[in-house]
Design a protein around this motif. Structure first.
Motif, PDB file in Angstrom:
ATOM      1  N   ASP A 159       0.856  -1.181   0.000  1.00 44.75           N
ATOM      2  CA  ASP A 159       0.000   0.000   0.000  1.00 44.75           C
ATOM      3  C   ASP A 159       0.893   1.232   0.000  1.00 44.75           C
ATOM      4  N   TYR A 160       0.417   2.303  -0.645  1.00 45.92           N
ATOM      5  CA  TYR A 160       1.188   3.539  -0.709  1.00 45.92           C
ATOM      6  C   TYR A 160       0.305   4.739  -0.397  1.00 45.92           C
ATOM      7  N   GLY A 161       0.933   5.755   0.195  1.00 44.59           N
ATOM      8  CA  GLY A 161       0.238   7.019   0.342  1.00 44.59           C
ATOM      9  C   GLY A 161       0.034   7.645  -1.027  1.00 44.59           C
ATOM     10  N   ASP A 162      -1.035   8.402  -1.195  1.00 45.02           N
ATOM     11  CA  ASP A 162      -1.371   8.963  -2.507  1.00 45.02           C
ATOM     12  C   ASP A 162      -0.254   9.847  -3.053  1.00 45.02           C
ATOM     13  N   SER A 163       0.438  10.563  -2.176  1.00 43.51           N
ATOM     14  CA  SER A 163       1.433  11.523  -2.642  1.00 43.51           C
ATOM     15  C   SER A 163       2.721  10.868  -3.151  1.00 43.51           C
ATOM     16  N   VAL A 164       2.895   9.575  -2.900  1.00 45.96           N
ATOM     17  CA  VAL A 164       4.152   8.919  -3.304  1.00 45.96           C
ATOM     18  C   VAL A 164       3.938   7.812  -4.330  1.00 45.96           C
ATOM     19  N   LYS A 165       2.694   7.534  -4.670  1.00 43.89           N
ATOM     20  CA  LYS A 165       2.427   6.479  -5.653  1.00 43.89           C
ATOM     21  C   LYS A 165       3.160   6.791  -6.952  1.00 43.89           C
ATOM     22  N   ASP A 166       3.703   5.772  -7.564  1.00 42.38           N
ATOM     23  CA  ASP A 166       4.427   5.855  -8.837  1.00 42.38           C
ATOM     24  C   ASP A 166       5.803   6.493  -8.702  1.00 42.38           C
ATOM     25  N   ARG A 167       6.184   6.903  -7.479  1.00 40.18           N
ATOM     26  CA  ARG A 167       7.530   7.452  -7.282  1.00 40.18           C
ATOM     27  C   ARG A 167       8.342   6.625  -6.284  1.00 40.18           C
ATOM     28  N   PHE A 168       7.666   6.059  -5.293  1.00 40.04           N
ATOM     29  CA  PHE A 168       8.338   5.287  -4.249  1.00 40.04           C
ATOM     30  C   PHE A 168       7.988   3.811  -4.395  1.00 40.04           C
ATOM     31  N   THR A 169       8.925   2.955  -4.002  1.00 40.26           N
ATOM     32  CA  THR A 169       8.695   1.518  -4.033  1.00 40.26           C
ATOM     33  C   THR A 169       9.198   0.889  -2.749  1.00 40.26           C
ATOM     34  N   ILE A 170       8.327   0.141  -2.085  1.00 38.28           N
ATOM     35  CA  ILE A 170       8.711  -0.580  -0.875  1.00 38.28           C
ATOM     36  C   ILE A 170       8.985  -2.025  -1.249  1.00 38.28           C
ATOM     37  N   SER A 171      10.002  -2.600  -0.624  1.00 35.58           N
ATOM     38  CA  SER A 171      10.328  -3.995  -0.889  1.00 35.58           C
ATOM     39  C   SER A 171      10.927  -4.609   0.353  1.00 35.58           C
ATOM     40  N   ARG A 172      10.966  -5.924   0.332  1.00 37.40           N
ATOM     41  CA  ARG A 172      11.473  -6.651   1.492  1.00 37.40           C
ATOM     42  C   ARG A 172      12.642  -7.524   1.026  1.00 37.40           C
ATOM     43  N   GLY A 173      13.786  -7.312   1.640  1.00 36.30           N
ATOM     44  CA  GLY A 173      14.937  -8.108   1.260  1.00 36.30           C
ATOM     45  C   GLY A 173      14.875  -9.511   1.829  1.00 36.30           C
ATOM     46  N   ASN A 174      14.515  -9.614   3.099  1.00 34.74           N
ATOM     47  CA  ASN A 174      14.300 -10.891   3.763  1.00 34.74           C
ATOM     48  C   ASN A 174      13.329 -10.632   4.899  1.00 34.74           C
ATOM     49  N   ALA A 175      13.195 -11.562   5.784  1.00 29.64           N
ATOM     50  CA  ALA A 175      12.197 -11.407   6.845  1.00 29.64           C
ATOM     51  C   ALA A 175      12.477 -10.192   7.719  1.00 29.64           C
ATOM     52  N   ASN A 176      13.751  -9.785   7.815  1.00 36.22           N
ATOM     53  CA  ASN A 176      14.110  -8.755   8.780  1.00 36.22           C
ATOM     54  C   ASN A 176      14.465  -7.408   8.153  1.00 36.22           C
ATOM     55  N   THR A 177      14.365  -7.269   6.839  1.00 33.72           N
ATOM     56  CA  THR A 177      14.817  -6.056   6.176  1.00 33.72           C
ATOM     57  C   THR A 177      13.752  -5.519   5.243  1.00 33.72           C
ATOM     58  N   VAL A 178      13.557  -4.200   5.286  1.00 35.69           N
ATOM     59  CA  VAL A 178      12.620  -3.558   4.373  1.00 35.69           C
ATOM     60  C   VAL A 178      13.307  -2.329   3.789  1.00 35.69           C
TER      61      VAL A 178
END
Length: 113
Positions: free
Chosen positions: A58-77
């Motif tokens: 999920d993304y805030g409206d102001s950052v959609k299409d500019r920011f990307t969240i991802s998870r490297g492993n269980a303990n890292t984002v």
């Protein structure tokens, strides 16, 4: 108890990019725990930037299409921030949806020429 440590903030010019990282430590932490990024600018309330769960993002409206969240492993984002704007200037906090909630100490992002 879970500890979250953020890194990667700094000063960047408008249009530039930054990548934030957050590492979680503590017993019982796993991939099933949702994690996210929030930010708080001076004089404003803390707001959701991005959140990642087992099912999606999920993304805030102001950052959609500019920011990307991802998870490297269980303990890292991670939070990849592109096309940064001056209004993205804030302290960015990592969050883990553990019982009671867990927060990092925050990392400053400043977008300015």
């Amino acid at each position: 108890q879970v500890q979250l440590v953020e890194s990667g903030g700094g000063l960047v010019q408008p249009g530039g990019s930054l990548r934030l990282s957050c590492v979680a430590s503590g017993s019982g932490f796993g991939i099933y725990i949702a994690m996210g990024w929030y930010r708080q600018a001076p004089g404003k309330q803390r707001e959701l930037v991005a959140r990642i769960t087992w099912h999606g993002t999920d993304y805030g409206d102001s950052v959609k299409d500019r920011f990307t969240i991802s998870r490297g492993n269980a303990n890292t984002v991670y939070l990849q921030m592109n096309s940064l704007k001056p209004e993205d200037t804030a302290v960015y906090y990592c969050n883990a949806e553990t019982p009671g909630g867990s927060w990092g100490q925050g990392t400053q992002v400043t977008v300015s020429s």
